[in-house]
Design a protein around this motif. Structure first.
Motif, PDB file in Angstrom:
ATOM      1  N   LEU A 151       1.048  -1.322  -0.202  1.00 54.58           N
ATOM      2  CA  LEU A 151       0.076   0.406   0.165  1.00 54.58           C
ATOM      3  C   LEU A 151       0.705   1.246   0.315  1.00 54.58           C
ATOM      4  N   LEU A 152       1.520   0.927   0.694  1.00 58.78           N
ATOM      5  CA  LEU A 152       2.646   2.448   0.658  1.00 58.78           C
ATOM      6  C   LEU A 152       3.227   2.928  -0.424  1.00 58.78           C
ATOM      7  N   VAL A 153       3.633   1.498  -0.986  1.00 54.21           N
ATOM      8  CA  VAL A 153       4.665   1.810  -2.807  1.00 54.21           C
ATOM      9  C   VAL A 153       3.321   1.856  -3.241  1.00 54.21           C
ATOM     10  N   ALA A 154       1.913   2.074  -3.676  1.00 51.71           N
ATOM     11  CA  ALA A 154       1.375   1.960  -4.312  1.00 51.71           C
ATOM     12  C   ALA A 154       1.271   3.535  -4.129  1.00 51.71           C
ATOM     13  N   LEU A 155       0.655   4.311  -3.022  1.00 54.35           N
ATOM     14  CA  LEU A 155       0.769   4.956  -2.314  1.00 54.35           C
ATOM     15  C   LEU A 155       1.612   6.505  -3.084  1.00 54.35           C
ATOM     16  N   GLY A 193      -1.003  -4.897 -10.616  1.00 52.61           N
ATOM     17  CA  GLY A 193      -0.489  -3.234  -9.521  1.00 52.61           C
ATOM     18  C   GLY A 193      -1.761  -3.231  -8.672  1.00 52.61           C
ATOM     19  N   ALA A 194      -2.849  -3.444  -9.357  1.00 55.42           N
ATOM     20  CA  ALA A 194      -4.524  -3.638  -8.770  1.00 55.42           C
ATOM     21  C   ALA A 194      -4.973  -4.476  -8.108  1.00 55.42           C
ATOM     22  N   ALA A 195      -4.024  -5.925  -8.379  1.00 58.07           N
ATOM     23  CA  ALA A 195      -4.050  -7.219  -7.507  1.00 58.07           C
ATOM     24  C   ALA A 195      -3.798  -7.431  -6.315  1.00 58.07           C
ATOM     25  N   LEU A 196      -2.559  -6.974  -6.634  1.00 54.57           N
ATOM     26  CA  LEU A 196      -1.683  -6.726  -5.127  1.00 54.57           C
ATOM     27  C   LEU A 196      -2.598  -5.501  -4.167  1.00 54.57           C
ATOM     28  N   VAL A 199     -13.750  -3.959  -7.945  1.00 60.83           N
ATOM     29  CA  VAL A 199     -14.118  -3.874  -9.269  1.00 60.83           C
ATOM     30  C   VAL A 199     -12.688  -3.385 -10.277  1.00 60.83           C
ATOM     31  N   LEU A 200     -11.548  -2.416  -9.385  1.00 60.90           N
ATOM     32  CA  LEU A 200     -10.926  -1.890 -10.552  1.00 60.90           C
ATOM     33  C   LEU A 200     -10.160  -3.112 -10.789  1.00 60.90           C
ATOM     34  N   LEU A 201      -9.507  -4.519 -10.330  1.00 59.19           N
ATOM     35  CA  LEU A 201      -8.771  -5.206 -11.033  1.00 59.19           C
ATOM     36  C   LEU A 201     -10.272  -6.309 -11.615  1.00 59.19           C
TER      37      LEU A 201
END
Length: 686
Positions: free
Chosen positions: A555-559, A659-662, A642-644
């Motif tokens: 989550l931190l990497v995605a953010l 990325g969406a799955a993670l 939904v995004l995945l």
């Protein structure tokens, strides 16, 4: 009273003391109490600790003033210097006589306190510990005095040990089980209450209302009474409040009149703040000897830990308890015997009753085949321990006014003194080791797993503290178990089963007992008032921590990746990401909000737990914000899913799908962790 001496004078005194010890050991004649050892110099000056006399072979050390004094003078100053503890006081009584009372180091280093709410006086020069005058906060050693007060009321017929305590109360207490909560349960830490931290210790001098301490925001009852030893300050606050109610006298006044005064403890008090005549005699409390003095610590549940006392007064209490002084006893012989005897049996504890059990206000701390009962105590700055050898009419008390440089410094110094005293003066008789029980391998396999302390918070967000500090039990091929960390220590320990469900420390004297349901151990008892409970599979640190840490990292990497990606596209004039359809595009923003909320919640909970673990208040409004963030992160699971799905349907590319799955898995991981560890609880209590 301690005094300053030059190093040559100390060495001369040591030589003289050694000659006296040798003479006394040779002829067995009693000798006068030696002069207390000089204090450790203040920070920044040289120190030359006196070496401890060698530990003699079993049975050769004479329990006399000169020998005890010389032994303490070698052990304690060296321990203070090594650990950075500012000061200590020790007293030893035997056969009705005080044979050693010593002060070491400083009650006030001379650096001054942080203001009018600091402990001790505002003196500018070093003030050595004087065992006759310097008061120490003794923490939970106070519970021995609270139990004594309650048992006096039992003798008077005003309290029934085995009646439900509700009959004595004007406040409602939490109940989750039909079984009564008795005074016996309160005094043995088996009423079933979870831990509560808020209000335990506050900083600065402020009055305490005992009724509020038991009535406002009480902890939940999470165990059936009598079944699980779970150390409880709240339970002792209740016991003290009941004593106050049935006597019609404020608790501090009651214990002062009926226990402290009768024991001759003229320089001791439960009052907070201290009375004017004692206030300037209270030692400062320190993190280490080189740190500034800390503020006065106000103990919220006063009966659980508010006593301030001198070493000399504690010697008087030990003399009164052990007899031989002519002073009227505080309790009848029958009550005193019951206070020192195990107070619960297998009818409620099951096989946990086969090991050390709580007496009424006292722990079973027996060693070397000698019966020892005692109690330790800790505040943020002060650390103390009291032990009594009822059959040998001997007692020891030690108090420290600093925590030391390392997290276990005070524990190790107290153990070296108390265990060393037992081994020197009451050594174990030669005996072959007990044989290993034939059930050892079977029971070791049943015990393998992760365990949490019963002294935990279960109904609030601080349940998350359970993921740290867990104990792991590993079955070994030889039928022993490796317990890491060993209960009561910071180090792994190996235990061997010597009787069914009773395990002895290999190379030590600690004992564990186990209780099993069906084919696995569910509870491990240790040190009388503590239990390790098998962690549910989802709460085991080996499962929960990897899930938590990996989710937080994703989550931190995605953010960080989203704004970095936007900046990179703008800088290089790259096209915006392809549309994922109406639902997919709508799901992007709530997914990102949920991701930010999850990171905020995890960072906030970490800060909250660290703050509260340091006995600092944490604002309720911030807890509410974190709860909202936790629920927001949970709500983001749906748009992340939904995004995945949209990313897969619109063939957004392997990287975006991954990325969406993670992110979805990470949000699910945070939600799962929050469910397992109480982060969705509506309570702001702790």
């Amino acid at each position: 009273m301690t005094s300053h001496r030059s190093i040559p004078a100390r060495l001369a005194a040591l030589v003289g003391a050694g000659a006296v010890v040798a003479l006394v050991a040779g002829c067995g004649a009693p000798a006068a109490l030696p002069t207390p050892a000089p204090p450790i110099p203040p920070p920044g000056t040289a120190a030359l600790p006196t070496p401890a006399p060698p530990i003699p072979p079993p049975g050769t050390a004479a329990l006399t003033g000169p020998d005890v004094g010389a032994w303490l003078d070698g052990l304690v100053p060296a321990g203070l210097a090594r650990s950075g503890i500012a000061g200590a006081a020790v007293t030893v009584v035997h056969d009705g006589q005080v044979i050693a009372t010593r002060g070491y180091g400083f009650a006030d280093s001379g650096s001054g306190g942080p203001g009018p709410d600091s402990t001790g006086s505002d003196s500018t020069g070093p003030r050595p510990v004087d065992p006759d005058r310097t008061l120490f906060r003794v923490g939970s050693v106070s519970k021995v005095f609270t139990a004594t007060t309650v048992l006096q009321l039992v003798e008077q017929g005003r309290i029934d040990l085995d009646a439900d305590v509700g009959r004595y109360l004007d406040v409602a207490i939490p109940r989750s089980f039909d079984a009564p909560i008795t005074m016996r349960n309160l005094l043995t830490h088996t009423a079933g209450f979870e831990e509560r931290i808020k209000g335990l210790i506050s900083y600065g001098e402020s009055p305490v209302n005992l009724r509020d301490a038991v009535a406002v925001d009480p902890p939940e009852q999470v165990f059936a009474p009598g079944t699980v030893p779970a150390y409880s300050n709240y339970g002792y606050a209740l016991a003290g409040y009941i004593a106050e109610r049935v006597s019609g006298t404020p608790f501090e006044t009651l214990v002062q009149r009926d226990v402290l005064a009768r024991a001759g403890m003229t320089s001791s008090t439960f009052a907070q703040p201290l009375p004017p005549e004692l206030r300037d005699r209270l030692s400062h409390g320190y993190d280490t000897a080189s740190n500034p003095a800390g503020p006065f610590e106000t103990v919220g549940p006063a009966p659980a830990g508010a006593l301030s006392a001198t070493a000399t007064d504690m010697a008087r209490f030990l003399q009164t308890e052990l007899g031989g002084t002519g002073r009227p006893p505080l309790l009848t012989p029958q009550t005193l015997a019951s206070m020192r005897a195990p107070a619960l049996d297998a009818s409620t504890l099951g096989t946990l009753a086969d090991g050390p059990r709580m007496a009424l206000g006292l722990f079973d701390e027996s060693r070397n085949g000698h019966r020892i009962v005692g109690h330790g105590g800790d505040t943020g700055y002060f650390h103390a321990h009291l032990q009594m050898y009822p059959d040998d009419r001997t007692g020891v008390f030690v108090a420290l006014n600093s925590t030391g440089r390392g997290p276990t410094d005070t524990l190790e110094l107290r153990e070296s003194l108390l265990d060393g005293f037992a081994d020197r003066y009451f050594p174990a008789p030669p005996a072959p080791p007990a044989p290993t029980a034939p059930t050892a391998s079977e029971h070791a396999a049943m015990a393998q797993g992760s365990y949490e302390s019963s002294r935990s918070l279960y109904s609030t967000f601080l349940s998350a503290m359970g993921v740290t500090g867990q104990t792991t039990v590993t079955a070994r091929p030889d039928g022993t178990v490796l317990v890491a960390p060993g209960p009561g220590t910071a180090y792994p320990a190996v235990y061997r089963e010597v009787r069914p469900w009773v395990w002895q420390e290999v190379g030590g004297q600690r004992t564990l007992t186990m209780r099993a349901d069906d084919d696995r151990v569910t509870a491990i008892g240790y040190q009388s008032a503590f239990t390790l409970l098998r962690a549910e599979p989802g709460r085991a640190a080996g499962v929960a921590l990897p899930v938590l840490l990996s989710s937080a990292a994703v989550l931190l990497v995605a953010l960080l990746a989203w704004p970095v990606g936007a900046v990179n596209r703008r800088r290089h004039r790259l096209p915006a990401p392809a549309s994922l359809g109406r639902l997919g595009d709508l799901a992007r923003l709530p997914t990102r909000i949920a991701t930010a909320a999850a990171v905020l919640a995890l960072a906030g909970w970490t800060t909250a737990i660290a703050t509260i673990a340091g006995l600092q208040e944490f604002p309720d409004v911030v807890v509410r914000v974190l709860q909202v963030a936790q629920w927001t992160a949970l709500a983001g699971v749906a748009p992340a899913a939904v995004l995945l799905i949209a990313s897969v349907r619109h063939r957004a590319g392997r990287g975006r799908v991954l990325g969406a799955a993670l992110v979805l898995l990470a949000l699910v991981g945070v939600a799962w962790f929050g469910t397992m560890f109480g982060l969705f609880s509506a309570s702001v209590s702790y």
